[in-house]
Design an enzyme around this catalytic site. Structure first.
Site, PDB file in Angstrom:
ATOM      1  N   ASP A  75     -26.129  -1.717  -1.802  1.00  0.00           N
ATOM      2  CA  ASP A  75     -27.527  -1.295  -1.838  1.00  0.00           C
ATOM      3  C   ASP A  75     -27.672   0.186  -1.493  1.00  0.00           C
ATOM      4  O   ASP A  75     -28.502   0.883  -2.075  1.00  0.00           O
ATOM      5  CB  ASP A  75     -28.372  -2.142  -0.892  1.00  0.00           C
ATOM      6  CG  ASP A  75     -28.624  -3.546  -1.422  1.00  0.00           C
ATOM      7  OD1 ASP A  75     -28.313  -3.820  -2.605  1.00  0.00           O
ATOM      8  OD2 ASP A  75     -29.128  -4.375  -0.638  1.00  0.00           O
ATOM      9  N   ASN A 125     -13.335   3.773  -1.724  1.00  0.00           N
ATOM     10  CA  ASN A 125     -12.397   2.664  -1.564  1.00  0.00           C
ATOM     11  C   ASN A 125     -13.005   1.832  -0.447  1.00  0.00           C
ATOM     12  O   ASN A 125     -12.825   2.135   0.731  1.00  0.00           O
ATOM     13  CB  ASN A 125     -11.004   3.152  -1.197  1.00  0.00           C
ATOM     14  CG  ASN A 125     -10.006   2.017  -1.108  1.00  0.00           C
ATOM     15  OD1 ASN A 125     -10.384   0.861  -0.921  1.00  0.00           O
ATOM     16  ND2 ASN A 125      -8.728   2.346  -1.210  1.00  0.00           N
ATOM     17  N   HIS A 131      -9.187   1.238  -5.584  1.00  0.00           N
ATOM     18  CA  HIS A 131      -8.327   0.380  -4.753  1.00  0.00           C
ATOM     19  C   HIS A 131      -6.888   0.796  -4.973  1.00  0.00           C
ATOM     20  O   HIS A 131      -6.477   1.027  -6.117  1.00  0.00           O
ATOM     21  CB  HIS A 131      -8.512  -1.092  -5.117  1.00  0.00           C
ATOM     22  CG  HIS A 131      -9.917  -1.558  -4.943  1.00  0.00           C
ATOM     23  ND1 HIS A 131     -10.428  -1.884  -3.711  1.00  0.00           N
ATOM     24  CD2 HIS A 131     -10.924  -1.702  -5.836  1.00  0.00           C
ATOM     25  CE1 HIS A 131     -11.697  -2.227  -3.859  1.00  0.00           C
ATOM     26  NE2 HIS A 131     -12.026  -2.118  -5.133  1.00  0.00           N
ATOM     27  N   VAL A 132      -6.122   0.877  -3.896  1.00  0.00           N
ATOM     28  CA  VAL A 132      -4.717   1.255  -3.975  1.00  0.00           C
ATOM     29  C   VAL A 132      -3.909   0.160  -4.671  1.00  0.00           C
ATOM     30  O   VAL A 132      -3.102   0.427  -5.556  1.00  0.00           O
ATOM     31  CB  VAL A 132      -4.152   1.554  -2.564  1.00  0.00           C
ATOM     32  CG1 VAL A 132      -2.652   1.803  -2.610  1.00  0.00           C
ATOM     33  CG2 VAL A 132      -4.882   2.749  -1.943  1.00  0.00           C
ATOM     34  N   HIS A 163     -15.634  -7.143  -0.944  1.00  0.00           N
ATOM     35  CA  HIS A 163     -15.937  -8.546  -1.196  1.00  0.00           C
ATOM     36  C   HIS A 163     -17.071  -9.086  -0.333  1.00  0.00           C
ATOM     37  O   HIS A 163     -17.407 -10.262  -0.442  1.00  0.00           O
ATOM     38  CB  HIS A 163     -14.684  -9.391  -0.957  1.00  0.00           C
ATOM     39  CG  HIS A 163     -13.424  -8.658  -1.274  1.00  0.00           C
ATOM     40  ND1 HIS A 163     -13.031  -8.365  -2.570  1.00  0.00           N
ATOM     41  CD2 HIS A 163     -12.485  -8.108  -0.473  1.00  0.00           C
ATOM     42  CE1 HIS A 163     -11.896  -7.686  -2.533  1.00  0.00           C
ATOM     43  NE2 HIS A 163     -11.549  -7.516  -1.285  1.00  0.00           N
ATOM     44  N   TYR A 192       0.786  -1.224   0.000  1.00  0.00           N
ATOM     45  CA  TYR A 192       0.000   0.000   0.000  1.00  0.00           C
ATOM     46  C   TYR A 192       0.826   1.286   0.000  1.00  0.00           C
ATOM     47  O   TYR A 192       0.272   2.364  -0.093  1.00  0.00           O
ATOM     48  CB  TYR A 192      -0.951   0.008   1.201  1.00  0.00           C
ATOM     49  CG  TYR A 192      -1.916  -1.157   1.176  1.00  0.00           C
ATOM     50  CD1 TYR A 192      -2.969  -1.187   0.267  1.00  0.00           C
ATOM     51  CD2 TYR A 192      -1.758  -2.250   2.020  1.00  0.00           C
ATOM     52  CE1 TYR A 192      -3.844  -2.254   0.228  1.00  0.00           C
ATOM     53  CE2 TYR A 192      -2.629  -3.319   1.985  1.00  0.00           C
ATOM     54  CZ  TYR A 192      -3.668  -3.318   1.089  1.00  0.00           C
ATOM     55  OH  TYR A 192      -4.539  -4.387   1.040  1.00  0.00           O
TER      56      TYR A 192
END
Length: 155
Positions: free
Chosen positions: A90, A77, A103-104, A83, A25
């Site tokens: 929703d 993010n 996403h990094v 997942h 990261y």
């Protein structure tokens, strides 16, 4: 030019940017990311609000509040909720605000389970694998998307 409003949401463990697995990261902190994002948004005449939480319900509450605040686009993010969270998905669909999934790391080059996202199929864009530069790219894209949407509304 009317004010455009952008919301940047960071999910669980992103408060640990800069210290969590820096080989994946990087060493830039979330505070650094948010400061750069504010400067970039300001230069684009965009009002930017930022939010980070490790709690699914807090993220859902923030997404729902965004509609009442007149947010034009969301960059999210979702971290590990990518997942697992049908509820955040929703909420995003429920408020009808276009969003960019971010996403990094390159989630497609990691564990197989990281390749499954509850968000990608409804996102206007998905950015991954660019490190924290992905935030810069996401803001630039969101700015263009909001400008295009505003132009279409005038027609």
């Amino acid at each position: 030019m009317p004010s455009r409003n952008l919301l940047l949401i960071n999910g669980p463990n992103l408060n640990l940017l800069g210290t969590r697995e820096p080989h994946i990261y990087g060493s830039t902190t979330l505070k650094d990311v948010e400061t750069a994002a504010q400067q970039q948004a300001s230069s684009l005449s965009i009002s930017l609000a930022t939010f980070q939480s490790n709690h699914e319900g807090a993220i859902i509450d923030r997404i729902q509040a965004a509609r009442e605040e007149g947010v034009d686009a969301i960059i999210i993010n979702p971290g590990g909720f990518t997942h697992t969270s049908v509820a955040i998905r929703d909420a995003l669909l429920g408020v009808g605000i276009p969003y960019v999934e971010l996403h990094v790391s390159n989630v497609h080059a990691r564990e197989a389970w990281r390749r499954e996202s509850y968000f990608t199929d409804k996102a206007v864009a998905m950015i991954c694998g660019m490190g924290v530069y992905g935030y810069t790219a996401a803001i630039e894209f969101a700015a263009r998307h909001m400008k295009t949407a505003a132009a279409k509304e005038k027609l």
